[in-house]
Design an enzyme around this catalytic site. Sequence first.
Site, mmCIF file in Angstrom:
data_model
loop_
_atom_site.group_PDB
_atom_site.id
_atom_site.type_symbol
_atom_site.label_atom_id
_atom_site.label_comp_id
_atom_site.label_asym_id
_atom_site.label_seq_id
_atom_site.Cartn_x
_atom_site.Cartn_y
_atom_site.Cartn_z
ATOM 1 C CG MET A 1 117.320 -62.182 19.008
ATOM 2 S SD MET A 1 117.419 -60.905 17.997
ATOM 3 C CE MET A 1 116.702 -59.475 18.809
ATOM 4 C CG ASP A 2 122.785 -58.585 23.978
ATOM 5 O OD1 ASP A 2 123.344 -59.035 24.573
ATOM 6 O OD2 ASP A 2 122.825 -56.980 23.887
ATOM 7 C CB ALA A 3 119.760 -60.308 27.184
ATOM 8 C CG ASP B 1 123.870 -52.974 23.159
ATOM 9 O OD1 ASP B 1 123.831 -54.456 23.473
ATOM 10 O OD2 ASP B 1 124.333 -52.454 23.882
#
Length: 236
Positions: free
Chosen positions: A9-11, A182
């Site tokens: 998961m990107d932050a 994103d």
Amino acid sequence: MRRYDALLMDADETLFDFHRSEAEALRLTLEECGVPCSPEVERLYSRINDGLWKEFEQGKVTKPFLQKARFVRLFEQLGAAADGGLASERYPMYLAEASYLLPHAEQLCAALVRMGCTLYLTTNGISFVQHRRLAKSPIRPYFADVFVSEDVGAPKPQIEYYQYIMTHIQPCDGSRILAVGDSLTSDIRGGVNAGLDTCWYNPDGQDAGELRPTYEIRRLEKLLQVIDPDCREVLL
């Protein structure tokens, strides 16, 4: 049936509201340096900063160079007699204290863990800033580990970043790992480079160009159906 066991998961701008954190940290930094902050100044900083991060992803500049150059260039273009070095030191300190989540991010992480997924946070941000922001956040307990490019020694989207991760997470079939984020240039490009399935969080409906994410979602809660098409859980 669950499609994936592990999620990378990107932050920022996937779980964390980085725009809000950035605006707050920038305002406080400029005030300390005696430079008035305005929407025009914020937009100029964003253009300079975004350009330098793209160069960082491409391996053209180092992170220490980026951290100082963005303020040096900003002050030069504003004609401000301010210290770019001081700003580069103070800005991360303010940013580290700004831990704001996007709507539904906490509920999403909790739901994913309930579904049996193991979550790993992946980010190109500054190490102490990202660790501090996560530690202050209610989503920290949901993550098995955190991989900051500064600690890994390579940034997203470089294959070395993902190779490092694959040797430091629970043994898992690569086909059961999903990269979520994103950014097309770091999260999706990186996942594709690593041979992983990808999910592009694209709330603004941008064009993916030549990249082809495995999945594309406009709302965070849609990730639940990506993981398990039979999921009926609703994020409130």
